[in-house]
Design a protein around this motif. Structure first.
Motif, PDB file in Angstrom:
ATOM      1  N   ALA A 210     -30.317  31.556 -30.340  1.00  0.00           N
ATOM      2  CA  ALA A 210     -30.699  32.974 -30.341  1.00  0.00           C
ATOM      3  C   ALA A 210     -31.586  33.303 -29.137  1.00  0.00           C
ATOM      4  O   ALA A 210     -31.437  34.354 -28.512  1.00  0.00           O
ATOM      5  N   HIS A 211     -32.499  32.403 -28.803  1.00  0.00           N
ATOM      6  CA  HIS A 211     -33.390  32.630 -27.658  1.00  0.00           C
ATOM      7  C   HIS A 211     -32.757  32.188 -26.331  1.00  0.00           C
ATOM      8  O   HIS A 211     -33.336  32.420 -25.274  1.00  0.00           O
ATOM      9  N   GLN A 212     -31.617  31.528 -26.425  1.00  0.00           N
ATOM     10  CA  GLN A 212     -30.913  30.994 -25.255  1.00  0.00           C
ATOM     11  C   GLN A 212     -31.821  30.075 -24.435  1.00  0.00           C
ATOM     12  O   GLN A 212     -31.972  30.219 -23.219  1.00  0.00           O
ATOM     13  N   VAL A 213     -32.426  29.119 -25.144  1.00  0.00           N
ATOM     14  CA  VAL A 213     -33.283  28.113 -24.513  1.00  0.00           C
ATOM     15  C   VAL A 213     -32.822  26.739 -24.979  1.00  0.00           C
ATOM     16  O   VAL A 213     -32.258  26.610 -26.072  1.00  0.00           O
ATOM     17  N   PRO A 214     -33.071  25.718 -24.181  1.00  0.00           N
ATOM     18  CA  PRO A 214     -32.727  24.365 -24.624  1.00  0.00           C
ATOM     19  C   PRO A 214     -33.606  23.952 -25.804  1.00  0.00           C
ATOM     20  O   PRO A 214     -34.767  24.357 -25.903  1.00  0.00           O
ATOM     21  N   LEU A 215     -33.057  23.151 -26.670  1.00  0.00           N
ATOM     22  CA  LEU A 215     -33.794  22.646 -27.820  1.00  0.00           C
ATOM     23  C   LEU A 215     -35.073  21.940 -27.375  1.00  0.00           C
ATOM     24  O   LEU A 215     -36.115  22.043 -28.030  1.00  0.00           O
ATOM     25  N   ASP A 216     -35.016  21.255 -26.235  1.00  0.00           N
ATOM     26  CA  ASP A 216     -36.195  20.563 -25.698  1.00  0.00           C
ATOM     27  C   ASP A 216     -37.377  21.512 -25.528  1.00  0.00           C
ATOM     28  O   ASP A 216     -38.524  21.124 -25.728  1.00  0.00           O
ATOM     29  N   GLU A 217     -37.089  22.743 -25.139  1.00  0.00           N
ATOM     30  CA  GLU A 217     -38.160  23.716 -24.927  1.00  0.00           C
ATOM     31  C   GLU A 217     -38.837  24.080 -26.250  1.00  0.00           C
ATOM     32  O   GLU A 217     -40.045  24.303 -26.300  1.00  0.00           O
ATOM     33  N   LEU A 218     -38.064  24.136 -27.325  1.00  0.00           N
ATOM     34  CA  LEU A 218     -38.638  24.471 -28.629  1.00  0.00           C
ATOM     35  C   LEU A 218     -39.534  23.356 -29.171  1.00  0.00           C
ATOM     36  O   LEU A 218     -40.547  23.624 -29.794  1.00  0.00           O
ATOM     37  N   VAL A 219     -39.141  22.108 -28.939  1.00  0.00           N
ATOM     38  CA  VAL A 219     -39.919  21.000 -29.487  1.00  0.00           C
ATOM     39  C   VAL A 219     -40.928  20.431 -28.497  1.00  0.00           C
ATOM     40  O   VAL A 219     -41.715  19.559 -28.850  1.00  0.00           O
ATOM     41  N   GLY A 220     -40.901  20.919 -27.256  1.00  0.00           N
ATOM     42  CA  GLY A 220     -41.866  20.430 -26.271  1.00  0.00           C
ATOM     43  C   GLY A 220     -41.590  19.002 -25.848  1.00  0.00           C
ATOM     44  O   GLY A 220     -42.513  18.211 -25.673  1.00  0.00           O
ATOM     45  N   ALA A 221     -40.310  18.675 -25.687  1.00  0.00           N
ATOM     46  CA  ALA A 221     -39.943  17.321 -25.273  1.00  0.00           C
ATOM     47  C   ALA A 221     -40.512  17.034 -23.886  1.00  0.00           C
ATOM     48  O   ALA A 221     -40.548  17.915 -23.028  1.00  0.00           O
ATOM     49  N   PRO A 222     -40.972  15.808 -23.667  1.00  0.00           N
ATOM     50  CA  PRO A 222     -41.521  15.481 -22.354  1.00  0.00           C
ATOM     51  C   PRO A 222     -40.411  15.490 -21.303  1.00  0.00           C
ATOM     52  O   PRO A 222     -39.243  15.270 -21.619  1.00  0.00           O
ATOM     53  N   PRO A 223     -40.757  15.760 -20.043  1.00  0.00           N
ATOM     54  CA  PRO A 223     -39.743  15.740 -18.996  1.00  0.00           C
ATOM     55  C   PRO A 223     -39.142  14.347 -18.867  1.00  0.00           C
ATOM     56  O   PRO A 223     -39.822  13.349 -19.114  1.00  0.00           O
ATOM     57  N   VAL A 224     -37.866  14.316 -18.495  1.00  0.00           N
ATOM     58  CA  VAL A 224     -37.145  13.056 -18.387  1.00  0.00           C
ATOM     59  C   VAL A 224     -37.707  12.205 -17.258  1.00  0.00           C
ATOM     60  O   VAL A 224     -37.735  11.003 -17.328  1.00  0.00           O
ATOM     61  N   GLY A 225     -38.175  12.822 -16.203  1.00  0.00           N
ATOM     62  CA  GLY A 225     -38.729  12.065 -15.087  1.00  0.00           C
ATOM     63  C   GLY A 225     -37.704  11.891 -13.986  1.00  0.00           C
ATOM     64  O   GLY A 225     -36.619  12.453 -13.999  1.00  0.00           O
TER      65      GLY A 225
END
Length: 189
Positions: free
Chosen positions: A60-75
């Protein structure tokens, strides 16, 4: 940071994203099919987030799931493993995950060596030079651009033809899959 810490931050993040987009709980409920009360409890931390709830919100927000859960950057995705020297060969690791399929660029110096066939899982592709492959009763020479796929349970050996150095890619895996040799015989030079 523990899993509970990460989950505790999801609710405030959901509220912030929704408010930044100026979306009401009612509008988000309509877009996701999730009740207003469930959305409110998610944002306040009274309900633990689940994929079943987060996926429609992310859509609905058109954002990656990572953004919702605050996943750390892959590096940094680049592989910077140090070269390894074994039996006069230099191996440059091209993968960095332990176990499973491992890829290497191998530089074999110019030399004449007596074949000492072994078994292991793998595949190879010649980048430059000429590579001698002894596979069971076969003795073949591969040139740049040629690949050899074979049942690596058959004793085999590969190395320089003695005419110069050779560079090749090699894959080593946990299973010895049935493969085929695609190279010309040494006598067809």
């Amino acid at each position: 940071m523990t899993t509970d810490d990460v989950l505790a931050e999801v609710g405030p993040r959901l509220r912030r994203i929704r408010k930044d987009r100026e979306v009401t709980l009612a509008a988000l409920s309509e877009a996701t099919g999730i009740s207003v009360s469930t959305l409110s409890r998610l944002e306040s931390g009274l309900r633990k987030p689940s994929l079943e709830l987060l996926l429609p919100i992310a859509q609905a927000h058109q954002v990656p799931l990572d953004e919702l859960v605050g996943a750390p950057p892959v590096g940094d995705p680049r592989v910077r493993a140090k070269p390894i020297t074994r039996q006069g060969r230099t191996l440059y690791p091209l993968t960095r995950q332990p176990g499973g399929l491992q890829a290497y660029k191998v530089v074999e110096p110019q030399r004449t060596a007596e074949p000492d066939p072994r078994t292991h899982e793998g595949w190879l592709y010649v980048l430059s030079g000429r590579l001698r492959l002894v596979l069971g009763q076969h003795d073949v020479v591969l040139s740049a651009g040629e690949a050899a796929e074979f049942d690596t349970r058959v004793p085999h050996w590969f190395g320089s033809t003695g005419e110069g150095p050779v560079e090749f890619l090699s894959l080593f895996g946990p299973q010895g899959e049935r493969m085929h040799v695609r190279a010309r015989p040494a006598s067809a030079k």
